[in-house]
Design a protein around this motif. Structure first.
Motif, PDB file in Angstrom:
ATOM      1  N   GLY A 249       0.834  -1.198   0.000  1.00  0.00           N
ATOM      2  CA  GLY A 249       0.000   0.000   0.000  1.00  0.00           C
ATOM      3  C   GLY A 249       0.866   1.244   0.000  1.00  0.00           C
ATOM      4  N   THR A 250       0.678   2.086   1.009  1.00  0.00           N
ATOM      5  CA  THR A 250       1.433   3.339   1.090  1.00  0.00           C
ATOM      6  C   THR A 250       2.608   3.243   2.058  1.00  0.00           C
ATOM      7  OG1 THR A 250      -0.073   4.184   2.788  1.00  0.00           O
ATOM      8  CG2 THR A 250      -0.581   4.742   0.483  1.00  0.00           C
ATOM      9  N   SER A 251       3.010   2.029   2.402  1.00  0.00           N
ATOM     10  CA  SER A 251       4.150   1.828   3.311  1.00  0.00           C
ATOM     11  C   SER A 251       5.188   0.929   2.664  1.00  0.00           C
ATOM     12  CB  SER A 251       3.702   1.190   4.624  1.00  0.00           C
ATOM     13  OG  SER A 251       2.832   2.039   5.337  1.00  0.00           O
ATOM     14  N   PHE A 252       6.431   1.142   3.050  1.00  0.00           N
ATOM     15  CA  PHE A 252       7.520   0.264   2.647  1.00  0.00           C
ATOM     16  C   PHE A 252       8.077  -0.363   3.917  1.00  0.00           C
ATOM     17  CE2 PHE A 252      11.885  -0.876   1.750  1.00  0.00           C
ATOM     18  CZ  PHE A 252      11.738  -1.586   0.565  1.00  0.00           C
ATOM     19  N   TRP A 253       8.169  -1.692   3.938  1.00  0.00           N
ATOM     20  CA  TRP A 253       8.607  -2.438   5.123  1.00  0.00           C
ATOM     21  C   TRP A 253       9.975  -3.050   4.880  1.00  0.00           C
ATOM     22  CZ3 TRP A 253       5.720  -2.884   9.600  1.00  0.00           C
ATOM     23  CH2 TRP A 253       4.403  -2.412   9.535  1.00  0.00           C
ATOM     24  N   LEU A 254      10.837  -3.015   5.891  1.00  0.00           N
ATOM     25  CA  LEU A 254      12.131  -3.671   5.840  1.00  0.00           C
ATOM     26  C   LEU A 254      12.534  -4.084   7.244  1.00  0.00           C
ATOM     27  CD1 LEU A 254      15.086  -1.468   6.207  1.00  0.00           C
ATOM     28  CD2 LEU A 254      13.121  -0.286   5.257  1.00  0.00           C
ATOM     29  N   VAL A 255      13.548  -4.935   7.322  1.00  0.00           N
ATOM     30  CA  VAL A 255      14.079  -5.352   8.614  1.00  0.00           C
ATOM     31  C   VAL A 255      15.571  -5.062   8.615  1.00  0.00           C
ATOM     32  CG1 VAL A 255      14.504  -7.297  10.177  1.00  0.00           C
ATOM     33  CG2 VAL A 255      12.310  -7.106   8.994  1.00  0.00           C
ATOM     34  N   SER A 256      16.013  -4.303   9.593  1.00  0.00           N
ATOM     35  CA  SER A 256      17.427  -3.991   9.766  1.00  0.00           C
ATOM     36  C   SER A 256      18.108  -5.170  10.455  1.00  0.00           C
ATOM     37  CB  SER A 256      17.591  -2.733  10.620  1.00  0.00           C
ATOM     38  OG  SER A 256      18.941  -2.590  11.027  1.00  0.00           O
ATOM     39  N   GLU A 257      19.210  -5.643   9.879  1.00  0.00           N
ATOM     40  CA  GLU A 257      19.875  -6.822  10.446  1.00  0.00           C
ATOM     41  C   GLU A 257      20.651  -6.524  11.720  1.00  0.00           C
ATOM     42  OE1 GLU A 257      22.291  -8.344   7.296  1.00  0.00           O
ATOM     43  OE2 GLU A 257      23.122  -6.384   6.908  1.00  0.00           O
ATOM     44  N   PHE A 258      21.022  -5.262  11.940  1.00  0.00           N
ATOM     45  CA  PHE A 258      21.774  -4.914  13.147  1.00  0.00           C
ATOM     46  C   PHE A 258      21.030  -3.920  14.037  1.00  0.00           C
ATOM     47  CE2 PHE A 258      25.196  -6.175  10.153  1.00  0.00           C
ATOM     48  CZ  PHE A 258      25.541  -7.348  10.808  1.00  0.00           C
ATOM     49  N   GLY A 259      19.742  -3.773  13.802  1.00  0.00           N
ATOM     50  CA  GLY A 259      18.913  -2.951  14.672  1.00  0.00           C
ATOM     51  C   GLY A 259      19.466  -1.558  14.895  1.00  0.00           C
ATOM     52  N   HIS A 260      19.508  -1.154  16.145  1.00  0.00           N
ATOM     53  CA  HIS A 260      19.943   0.198  16.491  1.00  0.00           C
ATOM     54  C   HIS A 260      21.428   0.440  16.247  1.00  0.00           C
ATOM     55  CE1 HIS A 260      16.034   0.032  18.560  1.00  0.00           C
ATOM     56  NE2 HIS A 260      16.012   1.321  18.302  1.00  0.00           N
ATOM     57  N   ARG A 261      22.178  -0.592  15.911  1.00  0.00           N
ATOM     58  CA  ARG A 261      23.591  -0.426  15.579  1.00  0.00           C
ATOM     59  C   ARG A 261      23.791  -0.044  14.115  1.00  0.00           C
ATOM     60  NH1 ARG A 261      27.149  -5.254  17.907  1.00  0.00           N
ATOM     61  NH2 ARG A 261      28.785  -3.781  17.319  1.00  0.00           N
ATOM     62  N   SER A 262      22.769  -0.242  13.282  1.00  0.00           N
ATOM     63  CA  SER A 262      22.879   0.114  11.859  1.00  0.00           C
ATOM     64  C   SER A 262      22.985   1.623  11.719  1.00  0.00           C
ATOM     65  CB  SER A 262      21.648  -0.372  11.084  1.00  0.00           C
ATOM     66  OG  SER A 262      21.582  -1.772  11.083  1.00  0.00           O
ATOM     67  N   GLN A 263      23.887   2.047  10.859  1.00  0.00           N
ATOM     68  CA  GLN A 263      24.067   3.487  10.666  1.00  0.00           C
ATOM     69  C   GLN A 263      22.795   4.149  10.151  1.00  0.00           C
ATOM     70  OE1 GLN A 263      26.806   5.136  11.739  1.00  0.00           O
ATOM     71  NE2 GLN A 263      27.411   3.129  12.510  1.00  0.00           N
ATOM     72  N   TYR A 264      22.083   3.487   9.227  1.00  0.00           N
ATOM     73  CA  TYR A 264      20.874   4.121   8.716  1.00  0.00           C
ATOM     74  C   TYR A 264      19.791   4.203   9.786  1.00  0.00           C
ATOM     75  CZ  TYR A 264      18.750  -0.501   7.618  1.00  0.00           C
ATOM     76  OH  TYR A 264      18.229  -1.767   7.661  1.00  0.00           O
ATOM     77  N   VAL A 265      19.750   3.257  10.712  1.00  0.00           N
ATOM     78  CA  VAL A 265      18.784   3.328  11.815  1.00  0.00           C
ATOM     79  C   VAL A 265      19.148   4.498  12.729  1.00  0.00           C
ATOM     80  CG1 VAL A 265      17.944   2.152  13.896  1.00  0.00           C
ATOM     81  CG2 VAL A 265      18.097   0.913  11.725  1.00  0.00           C
ATOM     82  N   ARG A 266      20.419   4.677  13.001  1.00  0.00           N
ATOM     83  CA  ARG A 266      20.852   5.806  13.832  1.00  0.00           C
ATOM     84  C   ARG A 266      20.529   7.138  13.142  1.00  0.00           C
ATOM     85  NH1 ARG A 266      26.766   4.365  15.605  1.00  0.00           N
ATOM     86  NH2 ARG A 266      26.444   6.134  16.989  1.00  0.00           N
ATOM     87  N   ASN A 267      20.663   7.165  11.808  1.00  0.00           N
ATOM     88  CA  ASN A 267      20.292   8.380  11.070  1.00  0.00           C
ATOM     89  C   ASN A 267      18.782   8.626  11.158  1.00  0.00           C
ATOM     90  OD1 ASN A 267      22.936   8.813  10.299  1.00  0.00           O
ATOM     91  ND2 ASN A 267      22.684   7.907   8.281  1.00  0.00           N
ATOM     92  N   ILE A 268      17.986   7.557  11.077  1.00  0.00           N
ATOM     93  CA  ILE A 268      16.527   7.687  11.194  1.00  0.00           C
ATOM     94  C   ILE A 268      16.156   8.218  12.577  1.00  0.00           C
ATOM     95  CG2 ILE A 268      14.394   6.338  11.411  1.00  0.00           C
ATOM     96  CD1 ILE A 268      15.501   4.583   9.066  1.00  0.00           C
ATOM     97  N   GLN A 269      16.843   7.769  13.612  1.00  0.00           N
ATOM     98  CA  GLN A 269      16.557   8.263  14.958  1.00  0.00           C
ATOM     99  C   GLN A 269      16.789   9.778  15.037  1.00  0.00           C
ATOM    100  OE1 GLN A 269      19.160   5.364  16.982  1.00  0.00           O
ATOM    101  NE2 GLN A 269      17.363   4.813  18.200  1.00  0.00           N
ATOM    102  N   ALA A 270      17.791  10.270  14.324  1.00  0.00           N
ATOM    103  CA  ALA A 270      18.085  11.702  14.329  1.00  0.00           C
ATOM    104  C   ALA A 270      17.137  12.494  13.429  1.00  0.00           C
ATOM    105  CB  ALA A 270      19.534  11.947  13.897  1.00  0.00           C
ATOM    106  N   ASP A 271      16.710  11.884  12.315  1.00  0.00           N
ATOM    107  CA  ASP A 271      15.819  12.551  11.365  1.00  0.00           C
ATOM    108  C   ASP A 271      15.048  11.480  10.600  1.00  0.00           C
ATOM    109  OD1 ASP A 271      14.492  14.010   9.424  1.00  0.00           O
ATOM    110  OD2 ASP A 271      16.286  14.997   8.652  1.00  0.00           O
ATOM    111  N   PRO A 272      13.778  11.279  10.914  1.00  0.00           N
ATOM    112  CA  PRO A 272      13.010  10.193  10.282  1.00  0.00           C
ATOM    113  C   PRO A 272      12.572  10.468   8.841  1.00  0.00           C
ATOM    114  CG  PRO A 272      11.617  11.384  11.807  1.00  0.00           C
ATOM    115  CD  PRO A 272      13.002  11.952  11.954  1.00  0.00           C
ATOM    116  N   ARG A 273      12.835  11.665   8.335  1.00  0.00           N
ATOM    117  CA  ARG A 273      12.469  11.955   6.943  1.00  0.00           C
ATOM    118  C   ARG A 273      13.460  11.237   6.022  1.00  0.00           C
ATOM    119  NH1 ARG A 273      13.012  18.093   7.050  1.00  0.00           N
ATOM    120  NH2 ARG A 273      14.708  17.360   8.320  1.00  0.00           N
ATOM    121  N   VAL A 274      12.941  10.396   5.126  1.00  0.00           N
ATOM    122  CA  VAL A 274      13.778   9.585   4.253  1.00  0.00           C
ATOM    123  C   VAL A 274      13.226   9.611   2.839  1.00  0.00           C
ATOM    124  CG1 VAL A 274      14.441   8.050   6.154  1.00  0.00           C
ATOM    125  CG2 VAL A 274      12.494   7.436   4.704  1.00  0.00           C
ATOM    126  N   ARG A 275      13.986   8.998   1.943  1.00  0.00           N
ATOM    127  CA  ARG A 275      13.506   8.701   0.594  1.00  0.00           C
ATOM    128  C   ARG A 275      13.794   7.229   0.337  1.00  0.00           C
ATOM    129  NH1 ARG A 275      15.045  12.052  -4.325  1.00  0.00           N
ATOM    130  NH2 ARG A 275      17.100  11.169  -3.924  1.00  0.00           N
TER     131      ARG A 275
END
Length: 131
Positions: A54-80
């Motif tokens: 639908g209007t969502s994109f789902w993924l699973v981070s393999e390293f959770g909060h240790r992933s750099q992109y997850v840490r970036n999302i925590q700082a700014d959740p706006r993504v492309r």
């Protein structure tokens, strides 16, 4: 066990950062998640596997909060997210209460198998797409 997990994390991220990700970013069909670097403020593109529902994109981070992109999302959740060659803006949400193993069963098999095999701290991420 923590030492083994740390070693696995270091080896996999080194491989991804220096070999797999630079190659995958060039593939036109590869899904990319673009975050804003939390320190640099620059766009950071990470190849990911997941699925649009639908209007969502789902993924699973393999390293959770240790992933750099997850840490970036925590700082700014706006993504492309680049899906099938088209960029979509969205807002990312980290879902620690979601069952990431169950979630992987609904996502593309090849990527899900790799995430389960190499991951050490799975975390579900949902991107609510704006366009």
């Amino acid at each position: 066990m923590a030492g083994r997990t740390d070693l696995k994390h270091r080896l996999v991220t080194r491989f991804q950062r220096h070999l797999a990700n630079p190659l995958n970013r060039r593939l036109p069909f590869q899904v990319l998640l673009e975050t804003t670097g939390r320190t640099s403020g620059l766009p950071r593109q990470t190849p990911v596997g997941g699925r649009r529902v639908g209007t969502s994109f789902w993924l699973v981070s393999e390293f959770g909060h240790r992933s750099q992109y997850v840490r970036n999302i925590q700082a700014d959740p706006r993504v492309r997210v680049r899906i099938a060659g088209h960029w979509h803006r969205g807002t990312a949400h980290l879902l620690p209460d979601d069952d990431p193993v169950a979630r992987l069963r609904s996502l593309p098999r090849f990527n899900s198998a790799a995430v389960k095999a190499f991951g050490t701290d799975l975390l579900t991420v949902r991107v609510d797409l704006e366009d």
